[in-house]
Design an enzyme around this catalytic site. Sequence first.
Site, PDB file in Angstrom:
ATOM      1  N   GLU A   1      68.688-106.897  17.137  1.00 11.96           N
ATOM      2  CA  GLU A   1      68.607-108.478  17.570  1.00 11.96           C
ATOM      3  C   GLU A   1      67.729-109.238  16.866  1.00 11.96           C
ATOM      4  O   GLU A   1      68.106-110.562  16.458  1.00 11.96           O
ATOM      5  CB  GLU A   1      68.075-108.358  19.187  1.00 11.96           C
ATOM      6  CG  GLU A   1      69.086-107.857  20.129  1.00 11.96           C
ATOM      7  CD  GLU A   1      70.521-108.655  20.138  1.00 11.96           C
ATOM      8  OE1 GLU A   1      71.331-108.403  19.154  1.00 11.96           O
ATOM      9  OE2 GLU A   1      70.354-109.325  21.076  1.00 11.96           O
TER      10      GLU A   1
ATOM     11  N   THR B   1      73.515-117.509  18.084  1.00 11.30           N
ATOM     12  CA  THR B   1      72.265-117.438  18.740  1.00 11.30           C
ATOM     13  C   THR B   1      71.289-118.233  18.064  1.00 11.30           C
ATOM     14  O   THR B   1      70.354-118.842  18.670  1.00 11.30           O
ATOM     15  CB  THR B   1      71.890-116.008  19.082  1.00 11.30           C
ATOM     16  OG1 THR B   1      72.987-115.530  20.122  1.00 11.30           O
ATOM     17  CG2 THR B   1      70.767-115.969  19.870  1.00 11.30           C
TER      18      THR B   1
END
Length: 315
Positions: free
Chosen positions: A137, A190
């Site tokens: 991530e 994102t």
Amino acid sequence: MSKTKSKKIKAFAPATVANVACGFDVLGFAIHGLGDYVTASFSDEPGLRITSINGDEGRLPKEAEKNTAGLAVLSLLEKVDEAKKTGIELQIEKKMPLGSGLGSSAASSAAAVVAVNELLGNPFTTNELLPFAVQGELAASGTAHADNVAAALIGGFILVKTHNPPDVISLNTPEKLHCTVIHPGIEIQTKNSRKILRKQVSLEKAVTQWGNLGSLVAGLYTNDYDLIGRSLHDEIIEPVRAVLIPGFSEMQQAALDHGALGCSISGSGPSLFALSTSQEQAEEIGKAMGVVLQSIGLEYDLHISKINTAGASIV
Ligand code: HSE
């Protein structure tokens, strides 16, 4: 570590809805029907190699050091002395859209660490795999948020108490909860949808938000669907990101008009999620949201699912 050359381990990790309205970066849940597969096997050549990626239209890097799943596995291998000279190959099958707000990078990272852990004879528990999966991530979004990846690994509703090191709590999942996800045919990275967020929050908004987060957690534990609905509000992130999603307010209103307990952006968008208490209602909500996107000429996918409490698994 049994090193049968022909040994192949395939793992699946599900798509996830992060933030869940009032829990930016600290709350997520897993759904059924979408997710990624990763197959791990030994190879004679030391080091980690990604030999194939399917379903990404050639967009994801195959270099392990640049790939989210590769980075997650590299951080795991660093902690296993025996594995340092071992050769490992990964095959990644993406069965969910990129940049959808459904935790695509998290699903690959979670499936990859689960597959490699099994290949190595399970040196780590599922929760111990989390810090490795979070490394993926970090590469994908610039921050090591664990809300998607923890829900993909463990399943159910997960609260991330702290990120570094990850300390996560599995919350109760009320039996009747159904999730409608609508994925408009646009992509949001994102990284970009985090850049637009304000760094300062007013005390008034913070008080409202932590009141809602606390009452949402209470509602999950007491199976109080009305309280869950009253808590699914986001005063801080949703107003900023909603502008990136065509038809957002109309879709949210359509979901609420058709009986949704609540509706907000899934992760960093563009997907929206709505929670309700039956399959029938979840389908009606999906239809109503779809009408909004049809009216503005945007294609979409709909997914209806109960909450996935299984998380990642070997298949
Ligand atoms: N909590 C993250 C965000 C999830 O909203 O940016 C996206 O992966």
